[in-house]
Design a protein around this motif. Structure first.
Motif, PDB file in Angstrom:
ATOM      1  N   GLU A 194     -33.670 -16.965  48.725  1.00  0.00           N
ATOM      2  CA  GLU A 194     -34.698 -15.926  48.757  1.00  0.00           C
ATOM      3  C   GLU A 194     -34.447 -14.877  47.675  1.00  0.00           C
ATOM      4  O   GLU A 194     -35.376 -14.454  46.967  1.00  0.00           O
ATOM      5  CB  GLU A 194     -34.727 -15.274  50.133  1.00  0.00           C
ATOM      6  N   ASP A 195     -33.199 -14.435  47.546  1.00  0.00           N
ATOM      7  CA  ASP A 195     -32.864 -13.453  46.509  1.00  0.00           C
ATOM      8  C   ASP A 195     -33.101 -14.021  45.120  1.00  0.00           C
ATOM      9  O   ASP A 195     -33.597 -13.312  44.225  1.00  0.00           O
ATOM     10  CB  ASP A 195     -31.406 -13.016  46.660  1.00  0.00           C
ATOM     11  N   ALA A 196     -32.754 -15.295  44.920  1.00  0.00           N
ATOM     12  CA  ALA A 196     -32.962 -15.918  43.612  1.00  0.00           C
ATOM     13  C   ALA A 196     -34.454 -16.012  43.278  1.00  0.00           C
ATOM     14  O   ALA A 196     -34.866 -15.796  42.130  1.00  0.00           O
ATOM     15  CB  ALA A 196     -32.323 -17.302  43.593  1.00  0.00           C
ATOM     16  N   ALA A 197     -35.280 -16.343  44.274  1.00  0.00           N
ATOM     17  CA  ALA A 197     -36.721 -16.428  44.037  1.00  0.00           C
ATOM     18  C   ALA A 197     -37.296 -15.065  43.667  1.00  0.00           C
ATOM     19  O   ALA A 197     -38.177 -14.958  42.795  1.00  0.00           O
ATOM     20  CB  ALA A 197     -37.408 -16.988  45.283  1.00  0.00           C
ATOM     21  N   ASN A 203     -31.879 -19.411  37.450  1.00  0.00           N
ATOM     22  CA  ASN A 203     -32.233 -20.109  36.216  1.00  0.00           C
ATOM     23  C   ASN A 203     -33.159 -21.288  36.490  1.00  0.00           C
ATOM     24  O   ASN A 203     -34.171 -21.477  35.795  1.00  0.00           O
ATOM     25  CB  ASN A 203     -30.955 -20.588  35.522  1.00  0.00           C
ATOM     26  N   LEU A 204     -32.839 -22.094  37.510  1.00  0.00           N
ATOM     27  CA  LEU A 204     -33.661 -23.267  37.805  1.00  0.00           C
ATOM     28  C   LEU A 204     -35.050 -22.867  38.289  1.00  0.00           C
ATOM     29  O   LEU A 204     -36.066 -23.464  37.880  1.00  0.00           O
ATOM     30  CB  LEU A 204     -32.962 -24.141  38.848  1.00  0.00           C
ATOM     31  N   GLY A 246     -29.375 -21.706  29.194  1.00  0.00           N
ATOM     32  CA  GLY A 246     -29.416 -21.501  30.640  1.00  0.00           C
ATOM     33  C   GLY A 246     -28.900 -22.688  31.417  1.00  0.00           C
ATOM     34  O   GLY A 246     -28.049 -22.559  32.299  1.00  0.00           O
ATOM     35  N   LEU A 247     -29.393 -23.901  31.111  1.00  0.00           N
ATOM     36  CA  LEU A 247     -28.956 -25.091  31.818  1.00  0.00           C
ATOM     37  C   LEU A 247     -27.510 -25.441  31.490  1.00  0.00           C
ATOM     38  O   LEU A 247     -26.785 -25.953  32.340  1.00  0.00           O
ATOM     39  CB  LEU A 247     -29.873 -26.267  31.480  1.00  0.00           C
ATOM     40  N   ALA A 248     -27.092 -25.159  30.253  1.00  0.00           N
ATOM     41  CA  ALA A 248     -25.691 -25.430  29.892  1.00  0.00           C
ATOM     42  C   ALA A 248     -24.745 -24.563  30.710  1.00  0.00           C
ATOM     43  O   ALA A 248     -23.729 -25.035  31.236  1.00  0.00           O
ATOM     44  CB  ALA A 248     -25.483 -25.192  28.396  1.00  0.00           C
TER      45      ALA A 248
END
Length: 473
Positions: free
Chosen positions: A332-335, A371-372, A436-438
C-alpha cells in the motif's frame, strides 16, 4: 578489519606436525595390537619350558618304584631347574608328588591351563600376570608325555612377571624405533608429494591476500596432473582474474569519479538552461510557444538522466536489516509513493493477505515495489490502456514466496527483454536509464531471492521470489 594470518614458515608446524603425530600414533596402535598376542605367546612358551622340566621329573618318578626313596638333593634339583615348589604327576587315577624339603604354603594360587590354546584365554592370562601383585603362586597344568597323563607345577609367579616386563620393554623400544623410522620415511615421502605443495599454495594465498595487485605473487603452477595440480592451476587462474579485476575496478572507479564530476557540472548547466527555457516560454512569439515545450521536455529528460546517473554512482551495498513486515501495508505504501493510489486512469489491486508477514528489509524491498509499480503505471499511461489495472499478489512454489507485480498493458518489446536488468541498457521506455530494474535486482538478490520477468500471454509481470519457510494462509 580482521587480522590476517601470518605466513606459515615452520617445517613441522600445522599440517606437518599433525601428519607425523598421526603416523606415529597409527604405528604404535598397530604395535599394541600385535604386542598382545606376542606377549601371550611369550608367556605360553615360558610356562611350557618349565612344564617340560616337570615332564622329565615325571619320567624319573616312573623309573623309580618308590618315590620316597629318591634322594632329597635330587628332587630339590629337579624342582629348582623347573623353578617350582612342587610337581604333581597324575596318570590312571594315581598322583605322585615331588616337593621341596621345606614345603612352601602359598597364600594366593592362580591356575594357568596350557591345554587351553585359544587366543583370548592366552591374552587375558598374560594381562593378568603382567598386572598382578607380588606374592602370587602359579599352578601350571599341562598334558604329560603319555595319553591321559597330567603334570602340574606349583611355582612363584614373580619370575614370569619379571621376564614378561623385560620382554615388554624390549618390544616397546623396538616399536618406538620402528615407528620413528617409518614415520620419518613416510613423512619425507608425503611431505614431498603433498605437504610441500599445500604449504606453497597456502603461503602464496596469504601473501597474495596482502598485495592482490602485485602480479609477481601470482602462483606459477607445476605440471602435475593430479588433484593438487588442478588446484594449483585453478588458484593461479583465480589470482590472475582477481588481479585483472582489481585493476579494472580501479580504472572504472577513476572513470566513474570523472563522470560524476562531469555530470555534476552538466546538471548545473542544465538547471540554468531550464531557468532560461522557462523564461523563454513566457514570450508571446508563436514560434517560441510552439518550440518551448519541446525544449523544456528535452531539458527535463537530460536533467533526469544526469540525476539518475549520480544516484546510481552513490548507490552503496547495504546489508539488508531483516525484520518481520506486513506485506499488505508495505505494498500500500509503495502504491502511494508510485502515485498509483487514487489514479484517475489506473486501477490498483492489492491482493495480498493482510495477515501475511515476511522477513525482509522494509526500506529496500519497498524501493523495489515502488520501482515496479511505477514502471507499470508509466507503461499504462504511455499506451493509454483502457481499463488499466496494476495488481500485486502472492503465491508459494518450490519453497519460495513469489510476489507478482503485473499489469494489463501492451507488454515489453523483445528488444527491451534482452537487456532488461543491465544498467544503462535495460530501459523499457524511451529516455530511461535502465538503472531502476538493475538496482531492484541487486536488492532482491541481497535478500537471497530472484527478480525475473514472467512469461505471460499479455501485459507485463515481474516475479520477486524470496526464501519462504512458513505457511501461506
Amino acid at each position: 578489519m580482521k587480522d590476517q594470518p601470518s605466513v606459515m614458515t615452520g617445517r613441522f608446524s600445522g599440517l606437518s606436525s599433525k601428519l607425523i603425530a598421526t603416523i606415529i600414533g597409527v604405528i604404535l596402535l598397530v604395535e599394541i595390537v600385535v604386542y598382545l598376542p606376542s606377549l601371550a605367546s611369550f608367556r605360553a612358551t615360558w610356562l611350557e619350558d618349565r612344564l617340560r622340566v616337570g615332564i622329565v621329573a615325571a619320567r624319573v618318578l616312573d623309573a623309580v618304584p618308590d618315590v620316597m626313596a629318591l634322594p632329597r638333593n635330587l628332587t630339590d634339583r629337579l624342582l629348582n631347574s623347573a623353578g617350582a615348589h612342587a610337581i604333581v604327576y597324575r596318570r590312571e587315577g594315581q598322583s605322585q608328588l615331588i616337593e621341596l624339603t621345606d614345603p612352601i604354603i602359598p597364600d594366593v594360587v592362580v591356575t594357568a591351563d596350557l591345554r587351553l590354546r585359544d587366543l583370548p584365554t592366552q591374552v587375558l592370562g598374560a594381562l593378568d600376570t603382567l598386572f598382578a601383585g607380588p606374592g602370587r603362586t602359579l599352578r601350571v597344568v599341562g598334558a604329560g608325555d603319555t595319553d591321559e597323563s597330567l603334570v602340574e607345577l606349583l611355582m612363584p609367579e614373580t619370575p614370569l612377571r619379571r621376564d614378561m616386563l623385560d620382554y615388554s620393554r624390549s618390544i616397546a623400544l623396538v616399536s618406538l624405533g620402528i615407528a620413528a623410522v617409518t614415520a620419518f620415511v613416510l613423512y619425507v615421502l608425503v611431505s614431498r608429494l603433498f605437504i610441500d605443495p599445500v604449504l606453497r599454495m597456502t603461503n602464496n594465498m596469504l601473501a597474495f591476500r596482502k598485495a592482490p595487485e602485485n602480479g609477481s605473487l601470482i602462483l606459477t603452477p607445476t605440471r602435475r596432473r593430479d588433484e593438487i595440480g588442478i588446484l594449483e592451476r585453478e588458484l593461479a587462474d583465480m589470482e590472475s582474474d582477481l588481479f585483472s579485476m582489481l585493476r579494472q575496478r580501479r580504472h572504472l572507479a577513476d572513470l566513474g569519479l570523472a563522470v560524476a564530476k562531469i555530470n555534476h557540472d552538466l546538471r548545473n548547466t542544465l538547471t540554468s538552461a531550464q531557468l532560461l527555457s522557462d523564461q523563454v516560454a513566457t514570450l508571446d512569439d508563436p514560434k517560441v510557444q510552439r518550440l518551448a515545450p519541446r525544449l523544456v521536455n528535452t531539458l527535463d529528460r537530460a536533467t533526469g538522466f544526469v540525476q539518475s546517473v549520480l544516484d546510481y554512482g552513490r548507490e552503496t551495498t547495504t546489508v539488508p536489516q531483516f525484520s518481520s513486515v506486513g506485506l499488505y501495508d508495505l505494498v500500500e505504501d509503495a502504491a502511494f509513493e508510485a502515485r498509483v493510489a487514487g489514479h484517475p486512469l489506473v486501477t490498483f489491486q492489492n491482493d495480498i493477505d493482510p495477515e501475511l508477514f515476511v522477513d525482509i528489509d522494509p526500506g529496500q524491498m519497498g524501493r523495489v515495489l515502488v520501482n515496479l509499480i511505477k514502471n507499470a503505471r508509466e507503461a499504462l499511461e504511455a499506451a493509454q490502456t483502457e481499463q488499466a489495472i496494476i495488481a500485486v499478489e502472492t503465491r508459494v512454489g518450490d519453497g519460495k514466496l513469489i510476489i507478482s507485480v503485473r499489469d494489463n498493458g501492451p507488454g515489453l518489446a523483445p528488444r527491451a527483454r534482452a537487456k532488461l536488468f543491465v544498467a544503462f541498457e535495460g530501459s523499457a521506455r524511451s529516455g530511461g536509464t535502465g538503472l531502476g530494474l538493475a538496482i531492484a535486482r541487486e536488492i532482491v538478490e541481497a535478500h537471497g531471492g530472484t527478480l525475473t520477468l514472467a512469461e505471460t500471454g499479455s501485459g507485463t509481470q515481474f516475479d520477486i521470489a524470496l526464501p519462504w519457510r512458513g505457511p501461506l494462509d
